[in-house]
Design an enzyme around this catalytic site. Structure first.
Site, PDB file in Angstrom:
ATOM      1  CG  HIS A  55      -2.156  -0.711   0.947  1.00 43.30           C
ATOM      2  ND1 HIS A  55      -2.238  -2.256   0.875  1.00 43.30           N
ATOM      3  CD2 HIS A  55      -3.605  -0.183   0.793  1.00 43.30           C
ATOM      4  CE1 HIS A  55      -3.361  -2.528   0.728  1.00 43.30           C
ATOM      5  NE2 HIS A  55      -4.374  -1.467   0.711  1.00 43.30           N
ATOM      6  CE  LYS A  96      -7.803 -10.249  11.380  1.00 45.67           C
ATOM      7  NZ  LYS A  96      -7.458 -11.459  12.073  1.00 45.67           N
TER       8      LYS A  96
END
Length: 182
Positions: free
Chosen positions: A39, A104
């Site tokens: 990222h 999550k």
């Protein structure tokens, strides 16, 4: 009880806007893996106006770092990692066209605001079930950042990968205090 929806990637804006927080979804098609360091590199590339290793437009990034595959298998365990770790990068990737993410746990207010602004979706996968989820992966192909090892970017072809819409394109979240499943 509402029926489980089947969603095929690319995750168009029309598809995204039809999903609601709490919907159970089976995702089929190609998605990309990326964790923290990948990222960071994607965001740096965007800031420097460099070409990205894949087109983000209407795609899904899955926050996972698959373990090595056993002999005869496509992939090792590939459970979701904690999404909060990607929060500082997610708004910029959504702004560059990313349609959705899978992880999550809860998201920051900035990510929820960006999901609403760009009409994108955050899906939650089942934590602790990486071996089971790996059975939904039909192919795996290396894409970029080999030096990151299992955290490199891979393209996964999925067949009915189970997730829940955790935050929808309108900012509604299953983690909200007053949320009720339909």
């Amino acid at each position: 009880m509402k029926k489980t929806q089947i969603v095929n990637v690319p995750l168009t804006k029309e598809l995204r806007c039809g999903l609601r927080a709490g919907d159970r979804v089976l995702i089929s098609g190609a998605i990309y893996t990326a964790r923290d360091m990948a990222h960071k590199r994607l965001v740096e590339a965007i800031k420097k106006e460099r070409k990205l290793p894949f087109d983000l437009h209407n795609q899904i990034i899955y926050y996972t770092g698959p373990t090595p595959a056993k002999k005869g298998k496509i992939i090792g365990s590939c459970g979701p990692t904690t999404s909060l770790r990607m929060d500082k990068y997610t708004p910029m990737l959504l702004g560059a066209g990313l349609g959705g993410v899978i992880g999550k746990g809860q998201r920051s207010a900035d990510v929820i605001s960006a999901l609403r602004k760009y009409k994108s979706v955050y899906f939650a996968a089942i934590g602790g079930a990486g071996a089971l989820l790996s059975q939904k992966v039909k192919s795996k192909k290396f894409v970029a950042y080999k030096d990151l090892g299992c955290e490199a970017i891979y393209k996964l072809e999925l067949k009915e990968f189970p997730v829940v819409v955790a935050v929808d394109a309108y900012g509604r979240s299953i983690y909200g205090r007053n949320f009720k499943y339909r």
